[in-house]
Motif scaffolding. Structure first.
Motif, mmCIF file in Angstrom:
data_model
loop_
_atom_site.group_PDB
_atom_site.id
_atom_site.type_symbol
_atom_site.label_atom_id
_atom_site.label_comp_id
_atom_site.label_asym_id
_atom_site.label_seq_id
_atom_site.Cartn_x
_atom_site.Cartn_y
_atom_site.Cartn_z
ATOM 1 N N UNK A 73 33.135 35.966 110.449
ATOM 2 C CA UNK A 73 32.625 37.230 109.937
ATOM 3 C C UNK A 73 31.644 37.024 108.796
ATOM 4 N N UNK A 74 31.956 36.093 107.915
ATOM 5 C CA UNK A 74 31.119 35.793 106.748
ATOM 6 C C UNK A 74 31.057 34.279 106.594
ATOM 7 N N UNK A 75 29.879 33.777 106.251
ATOM 8 C CA UNK A 75 29.688 32.346 106.073
ATOM 9 C C UNK A 75 29.054 32.095 104.707
ATOM 10 N N UNK A 76 29.703 31.239 103.900
ATOM 11 C CA UNK A 76 29.148 30.825 102.614
ATOM 12 C C UNK A 76 28.836 29.342 102.686
ATOM 13 N N UNK A 77 27.853 28.929 101.902
ATOM 14 C CA UNK A 77 27.438 27.537 101.911
ATOM 15 C C UNK A 77 26.906 27.192 100.537
ATOM 16 N N UNK A 78 27.282 26.043 100.015
ATOM 17 C CA UNK A 78 26.758 25.607 98.731
ATOM 18 C C UNK A 78 26.662 24.088 98.725
ATOM 19 N N UNK A 79 25.817 23.560 97.869
ATOM 20 C CA UNK A 79 25.614 22.122 97.769
ATOM 21 C C UNK A 79 26.335 21.605 96.523
ATOM 22 N N UNK A 80 27.136 20.570 96.698
ATOM 23 C CA UNK A 80 27.867 19.961 95.584
ATOM 24 C C UNK A 80 27.607 18.461 95.594
ATOM 25 N N UNK A 81 26.382 18.109 95.268
ATOM 26 C CA UNK A 81 25.970 16.709 95.203
ATOM 27 C C UNK A 81 25.390 16.471 93.818
#
Length: 90
Positions: A73-81
């Protein structure tokens, strides 16, 4: 407060020390932001271009393509580098 209907997923790009340190914060933040969601409705993934393992710290490690092909239903994405050059490339 944002609402949703159905499951949602969060992909944290990276599976190194930075991402492993951020993942508990992600879970806590999502549970606070969406208190109406049972923990079972929140699916968390480590995401990498070429995953070298099946899981990291108990969370699935999947490819970008697999992450973006998961129905939700909902998609979140983040970068943790932590490496700024690599992070900028992503």
């Amino acid at each position: 407060m944002q609402t949703h209907d159905g499951n949602f997923i969060f992909g944290l790009y990276g599976a190194g020390g930075c991402a492993r340190g951020v993942m508990p914060f992600v879970l806590d933040s999502l549970q606070r932001a969406f208190p109406e969601s049972a923990k079972s409705n929140i699916k968390l993934y480590f995401v990498e271009s070429r995953p070298m393992a099946a899981e990291v710290n108990g969370y699935p490690l999947i490819s970008e393509d697999d992450f973006f092909n998961i129905p939700c239903g909902i998609r979140y994405f983040n970068v943790a580098i932590a490496n700024s050059t690599v992070r900028e490339d992503i």
